[in-house]
Design a protein around this motif. Sequence first.
Motif, PDB file in Angstrom:
ATOM      1  N   MET A   1       7.670   9.906   3.806  1.00 24.22           N
ATOM      2  CA  MET A   1       8.258   8.597   3.538  1.00 24.22           C
ATOM      3  C   MET A   1       9.103   8.658   2.271  1.00 24.22           C
ATOM      4  O   MET A   1       8.647   9.143   1.230  1.00 24.22           O
ATOM      5  CB  MET A   1       7.156   7.552   3.371  1.00 24.22           C
ATOM      6  CG  MET A   1       6.196   7.453   4.546  1.00 24.22           C
ATOM      7  SD  MET A   1       6.967   6.877   6.070  1.00 24.22           S
ATOM      8  CE  MET A   1       7.370   5.180   5.623  1.00 24.22           C
TER       9      MET A   1
ATOM     10  N   TYR B   1      -2.480   2.927   8.834  1.00 28.79           N
ATOM     11  CA  TYR B   1      -1.866   1.750   8.206  1.00 28.79           C
ATOM     12  C   TYR B   1      -1.279   0.807   9.259  1.00 28.79           C
ATOM     13  O   TYR B   1      -1.347  -0.425   9.119  1.00 28.79           O
ATOM     14  CB  TYR B   1      -0.782   2.172   7.216  1.00 28.79           C
ATOM     15  CG  TYR B   1      -1.342   2.902   6.020  1.00 28.79           C
ATOM     16  CD1 TYR B   1      -1.898   2.203   4.946  1.00 28.79           C
ATOM     17  CD2 TYR B   1      -1.339   4.290   5.975  1.00 28.79           C
ATOM     18  CE1 TYR B   1      -2.430   2.870   3.855  1.00 28.79           C
ATOM     19  CE2 TYR B   1      -1.866   4.967   4.889  1.00 28.79           C
ATOM     20  CZ  TYR B   1      -2.415   4.256   3.829  1.00 28.79           C
ATOM     21  OH  TYR B   1      -2.953   4.926   2.757  1.00 28.79           O
TER      22      TYR B   1
ATOM     23  N   LYS C   1       0.834  -1.209   0.000  1.00 35.65           N
ATOM     24  CA  LYS C   1       0.000   0.000   0.000  1.00 35.65           C
ATOM     25  C   LYS C   1       0.864   1.253   0.000  1.00 35.65           C
ATOM     26  O   LYS C   1       0.584   2.219  -0.722  1.00 35.65           O
ATOM     27  CB  LYS C   1      -0.937  -0.009   1.207  1.00 35.65           C
ATOM     28  CG  LYS C   1      -2.013  -1.088   1.146  1.00 35.65           C
ATOM     29  CD  LYS C   1      -2.789  -1.167   2.446  1.00 35.65           C
ATOM     30  CE  LYS C   1      -3.774  -2.328   2.435  1.00 35.65           C
ATOM     31  NZ  LYS C   1      -4.449  -2.515   3.749  1.00 35.65           N
ATOM     32  N   TRP C   2       1.918   1.248   0.818  1.00 33.73           N
ATOM     33  CA  TRP C   2       2.818   2.398   0.840  1.00 33.73           C
ATOM     34  C   TRP C   2       3.535   2.563  -0.492  1.00 33.73           C
ATOM     35  O   TRP C   2       3.723   3.685  -0.967  1.00 33.73           O
ATOM     36  CB  TRP C   2       3.837   2.241   1.971  1.00 33.73           C
ATOM     37  CG  TRP C   2       3.254   2.480   3.336  1.00 33.73           C
ATOM     38  CD1 TRP C   2       1.971   2.829   3.630  1.00 33.73           C
ATOM     39  CD2 TRP C   2       3.946   2.404   4.587  1.00 33.73           C
ATOM     40  NE1 TRP C   2       1.812   2.962   4.988  1.00 33.73           N
ATOM     41  CE2 TRP C   2       2.997   2.709   5.604  1.00 33.73           C
ATOM     42  CE3 TRP C   2       5.247   2.097   4.964  1.00 33.73           C
ATOM     43  CZ2 TRP C   2       3.343   2.725   6.960  1.00 33.73           C
ATOM     44  CZ3 TRP C   2       5.587   2.099   6.308  1.00 33.73           C
ATOM     45  CH2 TRP C   2       4.658   2.419   7.296  1.00 33.73           C
TER      46      TRP C   2
ATOM     47  N   LYS D   1      11.220   6.293  -0.339  1.00 31.31           N
ATOM     48  CA  LYS D   1      11.492   4.913  -0.776  1.00 31.31           C
ATOM     49  C   LYS D   1      12.983   4.740  -0.991  1.00 31.31           C
ATOM     50  O   LYS D   1      13.633   5.549  -1.671  1.00 31.31           O
ATOM     51  CB  LYS D   1      10.739   4.620  -2.082  1.00 31.31           C
ATOM     52  CG  LYS D   1      10.839   3.166  -2.521  1.00 31.31           C
ATOM     53  CD  LYS D   1       9.964   2.270  -1.661  1.00 31.31           C
ATOM     54  CE  LYS D   1       9.955   0.821  -2.184  1.00 31.31           C
ATOM     55  NZ  LYS D   1      11.177   0.099  -1.877  1.00 31.31           N
TER      56      LYS D   1
ATOM     57  N   VAL E   1       2.695  10.579   4.295  1.00 39.37           N
ATOM     58  CA  VAL E   1       1.755   9.497   4.611  1.00 39.37           C
ATOM     59  C   VAL E   1       1.400   9.592   6.083  1.00 39.37           C
ATOM     60  O   VAL E   1       2.287   9.759   6.931  1.00 39.37           O
ATOM     61  CB  VAL E   1       2.371   8.102   4.326  1.00 39.37           C
ATOM     62  CG1 VAL E   1       1.386   6.995   4.718  1.00 39.37           C
ATOM     63  CG2 VAL E   1       2.778   7.972   2.869  1.00 39.37           C
TER      64      VAL E   1
ATOM     65  N   TYR F   1      12.263   1.931   3.636  1.00 36.44           N
ATOM     66  CA  TYR F   1      11.994   3.369   3.718  1.00 36.44           C
ATOM     67  C   TYR F   1      12.887   4.068   4.733  1.00 36.44           C
ATOM     68  O   TYR F   1      13.255   3.492   5.761  1.00 36.44           O
ATOM     69  CB  TYR F   1      10.530   3.627   4.127  1.00 36.44           C
ATOM     70  CG  TYR F   1       9.529   3.232   3.077  1.00 36.44           C
ATOM     71  CD1 TYR F   1       9.166   4.105   2.061  1.00 36.44           C
ATOM     72  CD2 TYR F   1       8.951   1.968   3.096  1.00 36.44           C
ATOM     73  CE1 TYR F   1       8.259   3.735   1.080  1.00 36.44           C
ATOM     74  CE2 TYR F   1       8.039   1.584   2.133  1.00 36.44           C
ATOM     75  CZ  TYR F   1       7.700   2.472   1.122  1.00 36.44           C
ATOM     76  OH  TYR F   1       6.808   2.097   0.150  1.00 36.44           O
TER      77      TYR F   1
ATOM     78  N   VAL G   1       0.884   7.467   8.754  1.00 38.11           N
ATOM     79  CA  VAL G   1       1.165   6.032   8.931  1.00 38.11           C
ATOM     80  C   VAL G   1       0.273   5.386   9.991  1.00 38.11           C
ATOM     81  O   VAL G   1       0.173   4.160  10.052  1.00 38.11           O
ATOM     82  CB  VAL G   1       2.657   5.796   9.285  1.00 38.11           C
ATOM     83  CG1 VAL G   1       3.555   6.306   8.181  1.00 38.11           C
ATOM     84  CG2 VAL G   1       3.032   6.421  10.627  1.00 38.11           C
TER      85      VAL G   1
ATOM     86  N   VAL H   1       3.504   6.047  -2.473  1.00 39.44           N
ATOM     87  CA  VAL H   1       4.761   6.781  -2.676  1.00 39.44           C
ATOM     88  C   VAL H   1       5.147   6.810  -4.146  1.00 39.44           C
ATOM     89  O   VAL H   1       5.583   7.847  -4.665  1.00 39.44           O
ATOM     90  CB  VAL H   1       5.888   6.164  -1.806  1.00 39.44           C
ATOM     91  CG1 VAL H   1       7.221   6.845  -2.103  1.00 39.44           C
ATOM     92  CG2 VAL H   1       5.547   6.282  -0.326  1.00 39.44           C
TER      93      VAL H   1
END
Length: 520
Positions: A512, A199, A180-181, A514, A194, A484, A196, A185
């Motif tokens: 966030m 989540y 999902k992230w 990546k 985000v 991340y 978080v 992203v």
Amino acid sequence: MEILHSSVAVAIVAAVLFVYVWKILNWVWFRPRKLEKRLKQQGFIGNPYKFLFGDSTEMIRLRKEAKSKPMDFCHEIAPRVVPNFHKAVNIYGQNCYLWFGPRPGVIIFDSEIIREVLSKSYVFQKPGNPVLNLLVRGLVTYETDKWAKHRRLINPAFHLEKLKHMLPSFYMSCSDMMSKWEEIVSSQGKSCEVDVWPYLQTLTSDAISRTAFGSNYEEGRKIFELQKEQAELIMTASRFGFIPGWRYVPTKTNRKMKEIAKKVESSVLGIINKRIKAMKAGEVGSDDLLSILLESNFREIQQHGDKFGMSLQEVIEECKLFYLAGQETTASLLVWTMILLSKHLDWQARARQEVMQAFGNELPDFQKLNNLKIVTMIFHEVLRLYPPVVLLSRTTHKETAIGNVNLPAGVQLILPVLLLHHDPQIWGDDAKEFNPERFSEGVSQATQGRLTYFPFGWGPRICIGQNFAMLEAKLALAMILQNYSFEMSPSYSHAPHTVVTLQPQHGAHLIMHKLDCASN
């Protein structure tokens, strides 16, 4: 003759009425005043008792005021999270008490007294809360022999060997969150903001669904949503929880709580019945918590009889507890860990380096997860500054000698976890700073052997799911750090508050980034 009978009836009614009036007056006035006098004689100080409500009105006002706006980012969160206890200690010192309606609550800071209270679970029991029972009962609320029986029957589900088999379920839940992230992203390039918190709640909900019931989050989502709504309602209703029979008053909140309790029970019962049917049909058992609990319970009943096992209703209550406790504690630990590491980037880098050295980009395994020293130090410090449960309470049922005082029956003992975890006299001048290094030699060395750090409780009633929560949190954090880096967003609002556990009132907005796996 009729006049005589009428006189006797009137006298009986008057006598009964007098008895009830006396009991009420004793409960709301004479007994609290007597307890107040006894406490003062023992060296405790507090506000003068106010008829019926005690300090409750002031507590409600302080909590409402504290939650009305965010605070500047710092770890001195007690004035916002436990404003009533913080204020009392500031005014009267550590030997103080508060009034929860007509019942006094003595705040206990002495580590030896805390050790005695938590070790003698048959003497110092949890205060009853009928309103809270609508949310959850089971192991966390039972006392004495009933608690001992349930603890014995549930223990097999949390043995270390069983936890090893739960790693794949944790991994699947974490992978779902990572996907999902990734989608969010990637749509913004390699970085984006985000929140978080939702989540992480979904992650821990999914994980407990898989490990407790062998289902995924979608099947358990209804239960989680209902339990979350119930927790909010109970926080509201608890303001009047000290009034006997209040839960029976047909207020809008009380009616809604009962409705939700029935829905949750029905959903959980459906899951249990399906599992029992499958077991009776001879289908292969599972390693999930429900299967282990049912097998342990059936075995106990077969060997020793029905009274030594759990009833179906009790199994339902334990399952509700799995759902709530299994989700809340781990979600709280993870969200505050991410928030603190987003602010303390040096510790985030150290934790990532440890994870990459241990696993590279491979799936973390059980043995190496338990050997993550820096990650463990960080978790201990997060649990110190932001414990999921900010206080524990016990009560005296008879005159009880403890330490150098004699407490009368009916007094609550408040063990202020958050205040103890932040006390400079215990932790030094940097008590309100994030410094995982203090746990480099372990908890015992950090506390110098004193019982001043107990985020999961202590003694016979220490949280049965402690190892479960820590294993899940380690795997989740390791996978997050592998994929991340993150920093605090300018839109983040620091607003810790309690809804069952300590949570971020306005979410956890982080930036966030990546990571390029090839560069790791």
